[in-house]
Design a protein around this motif. Structure first.
Motif, PDB file in Angstrom:
ATOM      1  N   TYR B 190       0.801  -1.344   0.145  1.00  0.00           N
ATOM      2  CA  TYR B 190       0.002   0.098  -0.007  1.00  0.00           C
ATOM      3  C   TYR B 190       0.773   1.250   0.086  1.00  0.00           C
ATOM      4  O   TYR B 190       0.549   2.150  -0.572  1.00  0.00           O
ATOM      5  CB  TYR B 190      -0.681   0.085   1.225  1.00  0.00           C
ATOM      6  CG  TYR B 190      -1.898  -1.094   0.965  1.00  0.00           C
ATOM      7  CD1 TYR B 190      -3.169  -0.783   0.337  1.00  0.00           C
ATOM      8  CD2 TYR B 190      -1.840  -2.100   1.809  1.00  0.00           C
ATOM      9  CE1 TYR B 190      -3.996  -1.747   0.156  1.00  0.00           C
ATOM     10  CE2 TYR B 190      -3.155  -3.069   2.076  1.00  0.00           C
ATOM     11  CZ  TYR B 190      -4.022  -2.781   1.298  1.00  0.00           C
ATOM     12  OH  TYR B 190      -5.263  -3.729   1.121  1.00  0.00           O
ATOM     13  N   ALA B 193       2.439   1.774  -3.307  1.00  0.00           N
ATOM     14  CA  ALA B 193       1.320   2.312  -4.250  1.00  0.00           C
ATOM     15  C   ALA B 193       0.855   3.793  -4.144  1.00  0.00           C
ATOM     16  O   ALA B 193       0.877   4.541  -4.987  1.00  0.00           O
ATOM     17  CB  ALA B 193       0.094   1.457  -3.915  1.00  0.00           C
ATOM     18  N   ARG B 194       1.077   4.053  -2.598  1.00  0.00           N
ATOM     19  CA  ARG B 194       0.760   5.539  -2.321  1.00  0.00           C
ATOM     20  C   ARG B 194       1.667   6.590  -2.952  1.00  0.00           C
ATOM     21  O   ARG B 194       1.584   7.701  -3.314  1.00  0.00           O
ATOM     22  CB  ARG B 194       0.472   5.635  -0.911  1.00  0.00           C
ATOM     23  CG  ARG B 194      -0.828   5.190  -0.451  1.00  0.00           C
ATOM     24  CD  ARG B 194      -1.340   5.792   0.953  1.00  0.00           C
ATOM     25  NE  ARG B 194      -2.474   5.006   1.528  1.00  0.00           N
ATOM     26  CZ  ARG B 194      -2.431   4.035   2.146  1.00  0.00           C
ATOM     27  NH1 ARG B 194      -0.861   3.690   2.528  1.00  0.00           N
ATOM     28  NH2 ARG B 194      -3.551   3.511   2.581  1.00  0.00           N
ATOM     29  N   ALA B 198      -1.000   6.156  -6.189  1.00  0.00           N
ATOM     30  CA  ALA B 198      -2.687   5.754  -6.211  1.00  0.00           C
ATOM     31  C   ALA B 198      -3.288   6.002  -4.945  1.00  0.00           C
ATOM     32  O   ALA B 198      -3.187   6.526  -4.009  1.00  0.00           O
ATOM     33  CB  ALA B 198      -2.349   3.980  -6.094  1.00  0.00           C
ATOM     34  N   THR B 200      -7.275   5.664  -3.089  1.00  0.00           N
ATOM     35  CA  THR B 200      -8.043   4.595  -2.353  1.00  0.00           C
ATOM     36  C   THR B 200      -8.662   3.688  -3.332  1.00  0.00           C
ATOM     37  O   THR B 200      -8.642   2.353  -2.984  1.00  0.00           O
ATOM     38  CB  THR B 200      -9.193   5.233  -1.487  1.00  0.00           C
ATOM     39  OG1 THR B 200      -8.752   6.517  -0.580  1.00  0.00           O
ATOM     40  CG2 THR B 200      -9.847   4.114  -0.274  1.00  0.00           C
ATOM     41  N   LEU B 203      -6.224   1.574  -4.891  1.00  0.00           N
ATOM     42  CA  LEU B 203      -5.398   0.776  -3.841  1.00  0.00           C
ATOM     43  C   LEU B 203      -6.386  -0.748  -3.606  1.00  0.00           C
ATOM     44  O   LEU B 203      -6.060  -1.609  -3.887  1.00  0.00           O
ATOM     45  CB  LEU B 203      -5.157   1.207  -2.592  1.00  0.00           C
ATOM     46  CG  LEU B 203      -4.404   2.352  -2.351  1.00  0.00           C
ATOM     47  CD1 LEU B 203      -4.318   2.968  -1.023  1.00  0.00           C
ATOM     48  CD2 LEU B 203      -3.050   1.767  -2.663  1.00  0.00           C
ATOM     49  N   ILE B 207      -4.740  -3.629  -5.624  1.00  0.00           N
ATOM     50  CA  ILE B 207      -4.118  -4.516  -4.480  1.00  0.00           C
ATOM     51  C   ILE B 207      -4.773  -5.277  -3.714  1.00  0.00           C
ATOM     52  O   ILE B 207      -4.687  -6.415  -3.550  1.00  0.00           O
ATOM     53  CB  ILE B 207      -3.244  -3.352  -3.571  1.00  0.00           C
ATOM     54  CG1 ILE B 207      -2.096  -2.668  -4.356  1.00  0.00           C
ATOM     55  CG2 ILE B 207      -2.313  -4.237  -2.336  1.00  0.00           C
ATOM     56  CD1 ILE B 207      -1.421  -1.776  -3.479  1.00  0.00           C
ATOM     57  N   THR B 208      -5.970  -4.715  -2.923  1.00  0.00           N
ATOM     58  CA  THR B 208      -6.682  -5.453  -2.114  1.00  0.00           C
ATOM     59  C   THR B 208      -7.615  -6.444  -2.910  1.00  0.00           C
ATOM     60  O   THR B 208      -7.416  -7.974  -2.275  1.00  0.00           O
ATOM     61  CB  THR B 208      -7.544  -4.501  -1.590  1.00  0.00           C
ATOM     62  OG1 THR B 208      -6.921  -3.534  -0.806  1.00  0.00           O
ATOM     63  CG2 THR B 208      -8.409  -5.045  -0.156  1.00  0.00           C
TER      64      THR B 208
END
Lengths: 480, 301
Positions: B190, B193-194, B198, B200, B203, B207-208
């Protein structure tokens, strides 16, 4: 000194666990009933909620005279059947138990559920001749018990709350008897801001089934539970049944039945009545005792009316069969003589007085009620039953071999109670067609049971169910 | 290791297994085998006689419209419950997985409390709460001008109401599954990515969701299987009514085995065997789910 190692400790624990597990399962030879004479205890189970305190006290008072410790256990009726199933399979049946199993007597005898009982002559003389019926209470001349309740009773009396009825300007001592007047009275209750009526339509629908059967008889159906006495044919689609259910539908559509009643079991509905949440409740003669047990303050507000009839002036006649034994002695009992004496003691004046005061099902001798210290509503209900409930013809009395057919019958669903629930709730659109299906399914079930019973050697036929000489408003074949 | 010590070790293994084997055999294997036998006999449970009738009970069960009704109700209940349970709990788990959320322990416990409350008690209490004449929900609805609603007595509302209560009751279990799954995702992913910009939504999407895919299969299959075992809540809420609209297969079996005036254990056992086969199919799916999940996770590594 050698200490216990971790391994040996764990090993010992495993052996202990195995020992405990195998000990729990036990063999039948080790786990036979230890009740009765073996330990000096006589176990007594029943499902009569209104008699719970009476029976607890009776067990204590009878222990010295029977010279054994009488242990009374109450089981909720809905759980009693399972409890008995398990107890029987584990050879742990109580010495004395109430008749809640539902099997005909021959099946109970062949399944080794019951033991023959001997009733002292003085007790026998108190019982009416109708109390002993071959195939119902006795088999091949051997007695297996006797009824303690009169067959002259009803599941379908009208019980009202005096305060609510008075508030609505109605006379609680003069409850309407016909559909139109009753519906008007409920309308007045509704206008006065009172929930007018509740019924136990939910759960398995068993209570509303009994009540629709009773109301159909009062509406002129010449039979019992769909079976016409004179022809021996099933006719749930008879106009009387249709009329009763349509009447209930009208009450429901006019919002005169308490919301939620479609999902109420008997106790749910009775609790609403006993707590004063509703003005009227259709329930059995035992409503007085049952409501008192839930909320003692309701007793002063109780008033009752007879079973409803479609039009004013109709005879509110109903018909019931000969009662079965109320209690049995277990075939496993180590002390059947003492168990028999306990059952016989239920006919003593003290116990009968206690029974009447509990205001449950009325005793064999209905005259005891009039002179007892019970509320007028209960006396009025018993008086109605005494005059209007008659002995019906029964195939099993005509031919005791019919018990073998009864043992092979299977549940037919949806039954009348389910159909009422479905029709009131909107799931069933064509009532008469649904009732016709029930008639056909019930006839087919009887036919399969007759076929199997005949194949097993029973001398039975459909003619055993027909009584061409039956006449309404009379006891059929009562002992002179 | 000598042959003697290997034998000794094997013996100890068997000794430690004995309690499990005995208890599992007595309380699980034996009843399953017995129900197969009972499904082939005509027996009321009271009588000593068990008459062998072959497949006759199965024929009767298959010919009974109410069996198929209960089959349909069971599957429909599953369809109502599973998506709500799986998706809503995922959303909640994501919220409760945030390290910035205050009172996180309290909130997780609050959602888990219904799980540890006795199901039958919930059924009884909910009947009072949803009472159309005097329950607090109907009282509130009446004050708002909607009138009392018979949630459990209405043929159209009873099953959805039971489904909502079921989802609420077991929300915490699925939520815990998801929390455990979410905690397998490395936080560094995360963070990276941030740093790359990226948001929310990205993400979650990139990813999630991909990282949770193997768990989604397993959790869904487990939830499907759990919804088949709902006797206690449904029986205490509605008893299968109104007019069989909530009669799941377990209540159908109970009705034939215990609620009939003359119990029909053969018929009930035949229905139970068929129900068992349905559960077995789901169990096979579960195994496949576990296998597919492992494979997906392997691919991700």
């Amino acid at each position: 000194m050698t200490g216990m190692t971790r391994r040996s400790l764990l090993g010992a624990s495993v052996f202990a666990a195995v020992g405990a597990a195998t000990g729990c399962s036990g063999s039948s030879s080790q786990s036979g009933s230890t009740s009765g004479g073996a330990t000096g205890t006589l176990d007594w189970w029943d499902h009569f909620s209104s008699f719970k305190h009476l029976n607890d006290d009776w067990a204590k008072t009878q222990s010295p005279s029977l010279k054994t410790n009488v242990a009374h256990t109450y089981y909720d009726a809905s759980k009693a059947t399972q409890a008995f199933q398990l107890a029987h399979q584990a050879n742990k049946m109580p010495d004395v138990y109430s008749n809640v199993i539902g099997l005909p007597l021959p099946a109970l005898v062949s399944g080794k559920w019951v033991h023959e009982v001997t009733i002292p002559a003085d007790i026998k003389s108190k019982l009416p001749k109708d109390a002993f019926t071959e195939g119902i209470t006795q088999l091949d001349g051997k007695l297996y018990g006797f009824p303690m309740f009169s067959f002259r009773q009803s599941s379908t009396l009208v019980w009202v709350n005096k305060d609510h009825w008075s508030k609505a300007g109605l006379d609680p001592n003069n409850v309407p008897t016909d559909y139109a007047a009753f519906k008007d009275a409920l309308g007045k209750l509704k206008s006065a801001g009172i929930q007018p009526l509740t019924l136990a339509i939910g759960a398995d629908g068993g209570r509303i089934r009994d009540q629709v059967d009773d109301m159909a008889q009062a509406a002129g159906f010449p039979g019992y539970q769909g079976l016409q006495f004179t022809t021996g044919e099933y006719a749930y689609h008879h106009d009387a049944y249709v009329g009763v259910i349509e009447f209930l539908k009208q009450l429901n559509e006019d919002k005169l039945i308490m919301p939620g009643s479609n999902n109420f079991g008997v106790v749910d509905a009775r609790t609403r009545y006993a707590s004063g949440a509703v003005g009227t409740f259709i329930d059995g003669i035992w409503c007085a005792g049952g409501s008192k047990a839930l909320a003692p303050t309701i007793v002063d507000k109780l008033a009752s009316g007879q079973i409803l009839v479609p039009t004013s002036g109709m005879n509110p006649w109903c018909y019931r069969g000969r009662p079965a034994a109320t209690y049995f002695v277990s075939a496993d009992s180590k002390n059947p003589d003492v168990a028999g004496k306990l059952i016989a003691s239920f006919m003593s004046d003290d116990y009968q007085k206690g029974m009447v005061e509990a205001m449950d099902q009325p005793p064999l001798n209905l005259d005891l009620v009039a002179s007892s210290n019970v509320v007028d509503a209960y006396k009025k209900g018993v008086e109605y039953c005494k005059k209007n409930v008659f002995l019906m013809p029964q195939a099993i009395v005509k031919n005791p071999a019919i018990a073998r057919v009864d043992a092979l019958r299977k549940p037919v669903t949806p039954h009348v109670g389910n159909i009422v629930q479905g029709y009131l709730g909107g799931s069933i659109k064509d009532l008469k067609a649904e009732l016709k299906k029930l008639s056909d399914a019930t006839s087919a079930d009887r036919a399969q049971a007759l076929t199997k019973a005949k194949a097993a050697g029973a001398k039975v036929s459909e003619a055993d169910y027909a009584f061409s000489d039956w006449k309404p408003g009379q006891d059929y074949g009562a002992a002179k | 290791m000598t042959g003697r010590s290997v034998r000794l070790r094997t013996t100890w293994i068997w000794i430690f297994l004995v309690p499990t084997v005995v208890l599992y055999g007595v309380y699980t294997i034996y009843p399953i085998i017995a129900s197969y036998w009972y499904s082939l006999v005509e027996w009321n449970g009271f009588d000593a006689d068990q008459k062998f009738v072959g497949l006759s009970n199965y024929r009767e069960v298959f010919a009974d419209p109410l069996f198929w009704n209960s089959f349909k109700v069971t599957l429909f209940f599953m369809l109502l419950v599973v998506p709500a349970r799986v998706l809503l709990t995922l959303l909640l788990a994501m919220v409760l997985n945030s390290p910035k959320l205050p009172l996180i322990g309290l909130l997780r416990s609050a959602f888990f409390i219904p799980v540890v409350t006795t199901t039958a008690i919930i059924g009884v209490v909910m009947r009072f709460i949803l009472d159309p004449a005097s329950g607090p929900v109907s009282t509130a609805l009446t004050k708002l001008g909607f009138g009392g609603v018979d949630f459990l007595g209405d043929q159209h509302l009873a099953l959805p109401t039971a489904a909502v209560l079921y989802v609420w009751k077991f929300f915490g279990v699925t939520m815990i599954y998801w929390l455990a799954a979410l905690q397998t995702i490395p936080y560094e992913l995360y963070e990276a990515a941030r740093i790359d910009g990226a948001g929310t939504g990205q993400l979650f999407r990139h990813i999630t969701l991909p990282m949770l895919k193997p768990f989604l299969i397993i959790i869904t299959v487990l939830t499907v299987e759990e919804t088949f075992h709902n006797f206690d809540l449904m029986y205490t809420l509605t008893g299968g009514g109104p007019y069989f609209h909530t009669e799941i297969i377990e209540i159908y079996i109970y009705r034939w085995a215990f609620a009939a005036s003359i119990p029909q254990l053969g018929h009930a056992s035949a229905a139970a065997v068929i129900f068992g086969l349905l559960v077995a199919v789901v169990g096979a799916l579960q195994l496949w789910g576990v296998y597919a999940g492992r494979r997906l996770r392997g691919d991700q590594r």
